[in-house]
Design a protein around this motif. Structure first.
Motif, PDB file in Angstrom:
ATOM      1  N   LEU A  22       0.827  -1.209   0.000  1.00 26.17           N
ATOM      2  CA  LEU A  22       0.000   0.000   0.000  1.00 26.17           C
ATOM      3  C   LEU A  22       0.862   1.260   0.000  1.00 26.17           C
ATOM      4  O   LEU A  22       1.849   1.337   0.744  1.00 26.17           O
ATOM      5  CB  LEU A  22      -0.915   0.028   1.223  1.00 26.17           C
ATOM      6  N   MET A  23       0.463   2.205  -0.828  1.00 24.87           N
ATOM      7  CA  MET A  23       1.135   3.495  -0.904  1.00 24.87           C
ATOM      8  C   MET A  23       0.088   4.593  -0.743  1.00 24.87           C
ATOM      9  O   MET A  23      -0.719   4.808  -1.644  1.00 24.87           O
ATOM     10  CB  MET A  23       1.857   3.628  -2.243  1.00 24.87           C
ATOM     11  N   PRO A  24       0.092   5.257   0.412  1.00 25.55           N
ATOM     12  CA  PRO A  24      -0.877   6.332   0.618  1.00 25.55           C
ATOM     13  C   PRO A  24      -0.553   7.525  -0.276  1.00 25.55           C
ATOM     14  O   PRO A  24       0.598   7.911  -0.411  1.00 25.55           O
ATOM     15  CB  PRO A  24      -0.705   6.710   2.085  1.00 25.55           C
ATOM     16  N   ILE A  25      -1.580   8.093  -0.869  1.00 21.31           N
ATOM     17  CA  ILE A  25      -1.396   9.267  -1.720  1.00 21.31           C
ATOM     18  C   ILE A  25      -1.240  10.525  -0.873  1.00 21.31           C
ATOM     19  O   ILE A  25      -0.446  11.387  -1.185  1.00 21.31           O
ATOM     20  CB  ILE A  25      -2.577   9.414  -2.709  1.00 21.31           C
ATOM     21  N   ASN A  26      -1.989  10.633   0.204  1.00 19.26           N
ATOM     22  CA  ASN A  26      -1.965  11.857   1.028  1.00 19.26           C
ATOM     23  C   ASN A  26      -1.515  11.608   2.450  1.00 19.26           C
ATOM     24  O   ASN A  26      -1.981  12.269   3.363  1.00 19.26           O
ATOM     25  CB  ASN A  26      -3.362  12.491   1.071  1.00 19.26           C
ATOM     26  N   GLY A  27      -0.651  10.666   2.685  1.00 19.12           N
ATOM     27  CA  GLY A  27      -0.157  10.420   4.028  1.00 19.12           C
ATOM     28  C   GLY A  27      -0.900   9.308   4.739  1.00 19.12           C
ATOM     29  O   GLY A  27      -1.959   8.859   4.320  1.00 19.12           O
ATOM     30  N   TYR A  28      -0.300   8.890   5.833  1.00 20.92           N
ATOM     31  CA  TYR A  28      -0.802   7.768   6.609  1.00 20.92           C
ATOM     32  C   TYR A  28      -1.815   8.264   7.630  1.00 20.92           C
ATOM     33  O   TYR A  28      -1.559   9.212   8.356  1.00 20.92           O
ATOM     34  CB  TYR A  28       0.368   7.082   7.314  1.00 20.92           C
ATOM     35  N   ASP A  42      -8.834 -12.624   7.309  1.00 20.51           N
ATOM     36  CA  ASP A  42      -8.744 -13.570   8.420  1.00 20.51           C
ATOM     37  C   ASP A  42      -7.590 -14.544   8.234  1.00 20.51           C
ATOM     38  O   ASP A  42      -7.604 -15.628   8.796  1.00 20.51           O
ATOM     39  CB  ASP A  42     -10.060 -14.346   8.547  1.00 20.51           C
ATOM     40  N   SER A  43      -6.604 -14.165   7.442  1.00 24.76           N
ATOM     41  CA  SER A  43      -5.521 -15.085   7.114  1.00 24.76           C
ATOM     42  C   SER A  43      -4.608 -15.395   8.287  1.00 24.76           C
ATOM     43  O   SER A  43      -3.876 -16.373   8.257  1.00 24.76           O
ATOM     44  CB  SER A  43      -4.691 -14.518   5.959  1.00 24.76           C
ATOM     45  N   GLY A  44      -4.615 -14.558   9.318  1.00 23.47           N
ATOM     46  CA  GLY A  44      -3.747 -14.800  10.460  1.00 23.47           C
ATOM     47  C   GLY A  44      -2.370 -14.185  10.309  1.00 23.47           C
ATOM     48  O   GLY A  44      -1.671 -13.961  11.275  1.00 23.47           O
ATOM     49  N   SER A  45      -1.948 -13.943   9.088  1.00 27.95           N
ATOM     50  CA  SER A  45      -0.665 -13.285   8.849  1.00 27.95           C
ATOM     51  C   SER A  45      -0.917 -12.071   7.955  1.00 27.95           C
ATOM     52  O   SER A  45      -1.844 -12.072   7.149  1.00 27.95           O
ATOM     53  CB  SER A  45       0.325 -14.241   8.186  1.00 27.95           C
ATOM     54  N   PRO A  46      -0.087 -11.052   8.102  1.00 29.94           N
ATOM     55  CA  PRO A  46      -0.297  -9.850   7.289  1.00 29.94           C
ATOM     56  C   PRO A  46      -0.123 -10.134   5.794  1.00 29.94           C
ATOM     57  O   PRO A  46       0.865 -10.736   5.388  1.00 29.94           O
ATOM     58  CB  PRO A  46       0.777  -8.882   7.778  1.00 29.94           C
ATOM     59  N   ARG A  47      -1.096  -9.737   5.018  1.00 35.76           N
ATOM     60  CA  ARG A  47      -1.010  -9.860   3.561  1.00 35.76           C
ATOM     61  C   ARG A  47      -0.817  -8.504   2.918  1.00 35.76           C
ATOM     62  O   ARG A  47      -0.533  -8.426   1.735  1.00 35.76           O
ATOM     63  CB  ARG A  47      -2.281 -10.501   3.015  1.00 35.76           C
ATOM     64  N   ALA A  48      -1.004  -7.438   3.692  1.00 33.61           N
ATOM     65  CA  ALA A  48      -0.861  -6.075   3.185  1.00 33.61           C
ATOM     66  C   ALA A  48       0.049  -5.293   4.115  1.00 33.61           C
ATOM     67  O   ALA A  48       0.018  -5.479   5.332  1.00 33.61           O
ATOM     68  CB  ALA A  48      -2.224  -5.403   3.099  1.00 33.61           C
ATOM     69  N   ARG A  49       0.867  -4.427   3.521  1.00 32.39           N
ATOM     70  CA  ARG A  49       1.756  -3.593   4.322  1.00 32.39           C
ATOM     71  C   ARG A  49       1.820  -2.212   3.691  1.00 32.39           C
ATOM     72  O   ARG A  49       1.881  -2.083   2.468  1.00 32.39           O
ATOM     73  CB  ARG A  49       3.151  -4.202   4.379  1.00 32.39           C
ATOM     74  N   VAL A  50       1.792  -1.193   4.531  1.00 29.72           N
ATOM     75  CA  VAL A  50       1.914   0.180   4.065  1.00 29.72           C
ATOM     76  C   VAL A  50       3.398   0.472   3.910  1.00 29.72           C
ATOM     77  O   VAL A  50       4.184   0.295   4.844  1.00 29.72           O
ATOM     78  CB  VAL A  50       1.269   1.169   5.058  1.00 29.72           C
ATOM     79  N   LEU A  51       3.777   0.906   2.708  1.00 30.79           N
ATOM     80  CA  LEU A  51       5.178   1.213   2.440  1.00 30.79           C
ATOM     81  C   LEU A  51       5.515   2.616   2.921  1.00 30.79           C
ATOM     82  O   LEU A  51       4.688   3.533   2.847  1.00 30.79           O
ATOM     83  CB  LEU A  51       5.470   1.107   0.942  1.00 30.79           C
ATOM     84  N   ALA A  52       6.737   2.778   3.372  1.00 32.88           N
ATOM     85  CA  ALA A  52       7.232   4.101   3.753  1.00 32.88           C
ATOM     86  C   ALA A  52       7.561   4.873   2.470  1.00 32.88           C
ATOM     87  O   ALA A  52       7.814   4.262   1.420  1.00 32.88           O
ATOM     88  CB  ALA A  52       8.472   3.953   4.618  1.00 32.88           C
ATOM     89  N   TYR A  56      10.955   0.463  -1.624  1.00 37.20           N
ATOM     90  CA  TYR A  56      10.734  -0.356  -2.798  1.00 37.20           C
ATOM     91  C   TYR A  56       9.459  -1.188  -2.661  1.00 37.20           C
ATOM     92  O   TYR A  56       9.091  -1.580  -1.557  1.00 37.20           O
ATOM     93  CB  TYR A  56      11.903  -1.313  -3.031  1.00 37.20           C
ATOM     94  N   ILE A  57       8.840  -1.490  -3.798  1.00 40.20           N
ATOM     95  CA  ILE A  57       7.689  -2.391  -3.816  1.00 40.20           C
ATOM     96  C   ILE A  57       8.236  -3.808  -3.742  1.00 40.20           C
ATOM     97  O   ILE A  57       9.046  -4.202  -4.573  1.00 40.20           O
ATOM     98  CB  ILE A  57       6.855  -2.212  -5.103  1.00 40.20           C
ATOM     99  N   PRO A  58       7.831  -4.584  -2.744  1.00 40.30           N
ATOM    100  CA  PRO A  58       8.341  -5.954  -2.627  1.00 40.30           C
ATOM    101  C   PRO A  58       7.976  -6.796  -3.851  1.00 40.30           C
ATOM    102  O   PRO A  58       6.890  -6.669  -4.406  1.00 40.30           O
ATOM    103  CB  PRO A  58       7.640  -6.494  -1.370  1.00 40.30           C
ATOM    104  N   TYR A  59       8.912  -7.643  -4.244  1.00 47.09           N
ATOM    105  CA  TYR A  59       8.705  -8.512  -5.394  1.00 47.09           C
ATOM    106  C   TYR A  59       7.480  -9.391  -5.170  1.00 47.09           C
ATOM    107  O   TYR A  59       7.327 -10.015  -4.126  1.00 47.09           O
ATOM    108  CB  TYR A  59       9.944  -9.381  -5.620  1.00 47.09           C
ATOM    109  N   GLY A  60       6.588  -9.440  -6.142  1.00 47.91           N
ATOM    110  CA  GLY A  60       5.404 -10.281  -6.072  1.00 47.91           C
ATOM    111  C   GLY A  60       4.198  -9.625  -5.430  1.00 47.91           C
ATOM    112  O   GLY A  60       3.111 -10.173  -5.468  1.00 47.91           O
ATOM    113  N   ALA A  61       4.384  -8.474  -4.816  1.00 48.58           N
ATOM    114  CA  ALA A  61       3.263  -7.774  -4.174  1.00 48.58           C
ATOM    115  C   ALA A  61       2.596  -6.848  -5.186  1.00 48.58           C
ATOM    116  O   ALA A  61       3.263  -6.206  -5.993  1.00 48.58           O
ATOM    117  CB  ALA A  61       3.750  -6.960  -2.980  1.00 48.58           C
ATOM    118  N   ALA A  62       1.279  -6.801  -5.134  1.00 46.01           N
ATOM    119  CA  ALA A  62       0.526  -5.905  -6.013  1.00 46.01           C
ATOM    120  C   ALA A  62       0.567  -4.493  -5.435  1.00 46.01           C
ATOM    121  O   ALA A  62       0.235  -4.297  -4.268  1.00 46.01           O
ATOM    122  CB  ALA A  62      -0.913  -6.378  -6.129  1.00 46.01           C
ATOM    123  N   PRO A  63       0.973  -3.512  -6.224  1.00 47.69           N
ATOM    124  CA  PRO A  63       0.969  -2.137  -5.722  1.00 47.69           C
ATOM    125  C   PRO A  63      -0.465  -1.620  -5.591  1.00 47.69           C
ATOM    126  O   PRO A  63      -1.294  -1.834  -6.468  1.00 47.69           O
ATOM    127  CB  PRO A  63       1.746  -1.356  -6.778  1.00 47.69           C
TER     128      PRO A  63
END
Length: 158
Positions: A22-28, A42-52, A56-63
């Motif tokens: 995830l990339m916020p357009i106007n800040g976090y 409900d996956s139990g593990s994080p599937r999404a992460r907010v990038l600083a 870099y966009i992690p390989y394999g992750a959808a922007p």
């Protein structure tokens, strides 16, 4: 913006199963934090992460670009897409900032930008976000849970 693999810790070699960057357009803010938790499901593990910023966009992750429905935010979105480069097309998660429709100029601009996006997922106005301490508390509410389910279905194209 480029892609690179991401690991669970700086010294480890075990990859993280990250699905959305995830990339916020106007800040976090609470909306971005809640969208990230909505996409975790409900996956139990994080599937999404907010990038600083600048990360870099992690390989394999959808922007995923997260923007609110203001004209200013959509104009910033346009500027971001103009500099996007050869990366995969990003998703837009368009979070309503008011209980009304976005202004006409914002709607038209998003419609014009759809060719540069993998898709547009809309999150309705959630008034509870104004009164919660964090995304975990927000997800206790039924309207946030149903918006999360709809967001995941849209982005997973089910």
């Amino acid at each position: 913006m480029t892609t690179q693999p991401v690991t669970s810790t700086p010294g480890s070699t075990a990859p993280v199963a990250l699905r959305y960057a995830l990339m916020p357009i106007n800040g976090y803010g609470i909306a971005v934090a809640t969208v990230a938790r909505m996409l975790d499901g409900d996956s139990g593990s994080p599937r999404a992460r907010v990038l600083a910023p600048g990360e870099y966009i992690p390989y394999g992750a959808a922007p995923v670009l997260v923007a609110d429905t203001t004209l200013y935010s959509v104009t910033c979105l346009e500027e971001t897409l103009l500099r996007w480069g050869p990366l995969p097309k990003p998703w837009l998660v368009w979070v309503a900032d008011a209980p009304t429709r976005p202004v006409q100029d914002a709607r038209f601009l998003v419609r014009a930008l759809e060719g540069r996006l993998a898709g547009v997922a809309k999150v309705p106005y959630l008034p509870v976000l104004r009164a919660v301490k964090g995304p975990d508390e927000a997800l206790e509410y039924k309207d946030v849970q149903s918006a999360a389910e709809k967001l995941r279905r849209t982005m997973e194209r089910k």
